[in-house]
Design a protein around this motif. Structure first.
Motif, short mmCIF file in Angstrom:
data_model
loop_
_atom_site.label_atom_id
_atom_site.label_comp_id
_atom_site.label_asym_id
_atom_site.label_seq_id
_atom_site.Cartn_x
_atom_site.Cartn_y
_atom_site.Cartn_z
N TYR A 42 0.37 -1.48 -0.38
CA TYR A 42 -0.22 0.39 -0.31
C TYR A 42 0.69 1.16 -0.49
O TYR A 42 1.71 1.65 0.49
CB TYR A 42 -1.11 -0.38 1.09
N SER A 43 0.58 2.30 -0.79
CA SER A 43 1.33 3.33 -0.91
C SER A 43 0.68 4.38 -1.61
O SER A 43 -0.65 3.76 -2.13
CB SER A 43 2.73 3.27 -1.82
N VAL A 44 1.28 5.71 -1.38
CA VAL A 44 0.16 7.01 -2.38
C VAL A 44 1.43 8.03 -2.13
O VAL A 44 2.60 8.22 -1.41
CB VAL A 44 -0.32 7.77 -1.06
N PRO A 45 1.45 8.39 -3.97
CA PRO A 45 2.69 8.90 -4.57
C PRO A 45 2.25 10.41 -4.41
O PRO A 45 1.13 10.17 -4.40
CB PRO A 45 2.64 8.56 -5.58
N ASN A 46 3.48 11.28 -4.00
CA ASN A 46 3.56 12.71 -4.52
C ASN A 46 2.63 13.03 -3.13
O ASN A 46 2.11 14.25 -3.68
CB ASN A 46 3.26 12.85 -5.77
N PHE A 47 1.99 12.51 -2.15
CA PHE A 47 1.39 13.38 -0.93
C PHE A 47 2.01 13.93 -0.45
O PHE A 47 1.42 14.89 -0.10
CB PHE A 47 0.39 11.56 -0.22
N ASN A 48 2.93 13.39 0.14
CA ASN A 48 3.87 14.43 1.07
C ASN A 48 5.27 15.36 0.39
O ASN A 48 5.85 15.36 -0.63
CB ASN A 48 5.79 13.51 1.35
N PRO A 49 5.13 16.60 0.77
CA PRO A 49 5.73 17.41 -0.04
C PRO A 49 7.49 17.44 0.28
O PRO A 49 7.62 18.18 -0.31
CB PRO A 49 5.24 18.33 1.81
N GLU A 50 7.68 16.60 1.14
CA GLU A 50 9.01 16.72 1.24
C GLU A 50 9.49 15.73 0.14
O GLU A 50 10.46 15.85 0.05
CB GLU A 50 9.85 15.58 2.39
N GLY A 51 8.92 15.12 -0.49
CA GLY A 51 8.78 14.02 -1.49
C GLY A 51 8.98 12.54 -1.68
O GLY A 51 8.02 12.54 -0.42
N GLY A 52 9.24 11.75 -2.37
CA GLY A 52 8.97 10.20 -2.18
C GLY A 52 7.24 9.69 -2.04
O GLY A 52 6.65 10.17 -2.37
N VAL A 53 7.41 8.56 -1.69
CA VAL A 53 6.14 7.79 -1.57
C VAL A 53 6.24 7.05 0.27
O VAL A 53 6.63 6.82 0.67
CB VAL A 53 6.65 6.16 -1.92
N THR A 54 4.72 7.37 0.77
CA THR A 54 4.05 7.47 1.00
C THR A 54 3.64 5.82 1.76
O THR A 54 2.23 5.38 0.95
CB THR A 54 3.07 8.61 2.11
N TYR A 55 3.93 5.10 2.35
CA TYR A 55 3.89 3.60 2.74
C TYR A 55 2.69 4.00 3.63
O TYR A 55 3.05 4.21 4.82
CB TYR A 55 4.92 3.05 2.52
N TYR A 56 2.00 2.26 3.86
CA TYR A 56 0.71 2.41 4.86
C TYR A 56 0.38 1.04 4.70
O TYR A 56 0.73 0.20 4.03
CB TYR A 56 0.59 3.53 4.63
N ASN A 57 -0.22 1.09 6.19
CA ASN A 57 -0.54 -0.85 6.03
C ASN A 57 -2.17 -0.36 7.69
O ASN A 57 -2.25 -0.08 8.09
CB ASN A 57 -0.15 -1.84 7.28
N PRO A 58 -2.88 -0.63 6.32
CA PRO A 58 -4.41 -0.41 7.38
C PRO A 58 -5.20 -2.26 7.80
O PRO A 58 -4.50 -3.42 7.07
CB PRO A 58 -5.43 -0.47 5.17
N MET A 59 -5.72 -1.60 9.16
CA MET A 59 -6.46 -2.89 9.11
C MET A 59 -7.98 -3.03 10.21
O MET A 59 -7.94 -1.76 10.67
CB MET A 59 -5.47 -2.61 10.67
N VAL A 60 -7.78 -3.31 9.20
CA VAL A 60 -10.67 -2.65 9.46
C VAL A 60 -10.64 -4.01 10.36
O VAL A 60 -10.20 -5.41 10.93
CB VAL A 60 -10.77 -3.70 7.74
N PHE A 61 -11.05 -3.48 11.69
CA PHE A 61 -11.52 -4.60 12.83
C PHE A 61 -12.74 -3.73 13.45
O PHE A 61 -13.50 -2.17 12.91
CB PHE A 61 -10.64 -4.25 13.70
N THR A 62 -13.82 -4.49 14.19
CA THR A 62 -14.56 -4.03 15.17
C THR A 62 -15.12 -3.82 16.13
O THR A 62 -14.37 -4.90 16.13
CB THR A 62 -15.87 -4.75 14.04
N THR A 63 -15.35 -3.15 16.85
CA THR A 63 -15.31 -2.78 17.90
C THR A 63 -16.47 -4.12 18.34
O THR A 63 -17.40 -3.60 18.34
CB THR A 63 -15.71 -1.17 18.29
N SER A 64 -16.14 -4.30 20.15
CA SER A 64 -17.69 -4.60 20.64
C SER A 64 -18.30 -4.04 21.90
O SER A 64 -18.87 -4.00 21.93
CB SER A 64 -17.26 -6.30 20.98
#
Length: 205
Positions: A42-64
């Protein structure tokens, strides 16, 4: 003898009350130790004003249940040794993660907004510290917790301790392990209080 019994009652009552109250809180908490991999999945290019790529990892969860959830990034091994990590929480699973503004954001112990936090985030100012926040979440609600670093091109592994007021449910990419057992520590606390009370009473006698 009557005086000594009164001493015992005086000392044991508050100690046992404190230990029982603490134990009740711990028994109602569930601790998850998450190993979050940040790679090129998972990544987003051209988002960070400092350049480069922003990488991430999502976790979908449900609360009880609703309540306070603690997200603590206690260790990381990321590119360049950076400790700059961020937590973004969305209640809209169709959102464009990272790019769209999250419902909740935490960038450090005193930096973030939403979820009961003080609104202390100021634009895209970076802070070289890991996320660590106490977040209020609703009951029976599905969220996406997005783990990322806004240090350009940062990939690697984050160690995250998630303390929840009750069990959460997730079948997403980041595995949810079994709750940590707090019974041993509860027993140790109670034993300490009893031993402390005994020694105090013995010295008084």
């Amino acid at each position: 003898m009557h005086i000594y019994l009164q001493k015992i009652k005086f000392l044991l009552a508050p100690l046992l009350f404190a230990s029982i109250a603490w134990s009740a809180v711990q028994l109602n908490s569930v601790v998850y130790d998450l190993e979050v991999e940040i790679d090129n999945t998972y990544s987003v290019p051209n988002f960070n004003p400092e350049g480069g790529v922003t990488y991430y990892n999502p976790m979908v969860f449900t609360t009880s249940v609703g309540g306070q959830y603690i997200f603590d990034n206690y260790a990381s091994e990321l590119t360049g040794g950076t400790q700059d990590t961020s937590l973004l929480i969305y209640d809209n699973l169709e959102a464009n993660f990272i790019v769209d503004q999250p419902l909740i954001f935490n960038d450090g112990p005193s930096i973030g907004f939403g979820g009961g936090q003080l609104s202390t985030f100021d634009g895209f100012e970076r802070h070289e510290e890991p996320f660590n926040g106490t977040i209020s979440l609703s009951a029976n609600t599905t969220y996406a917790a997005v783990f990322s670093s806004f240090s350009p091109d940062a990939i690697g592994v984050m160690q995250v301790k998630l303390t929840a007021p009750a069990q959460i449910y997730s079948t997403d990419l980041v595995a949810i392990p079994e709750p940590s057992d707090t019974g041993f520590w509860i027993a140790m606390i109670v034993a300490f209080f009893v031993a402390f009370s005994y020694m105090t009473i013995k010295r008084g006698i």
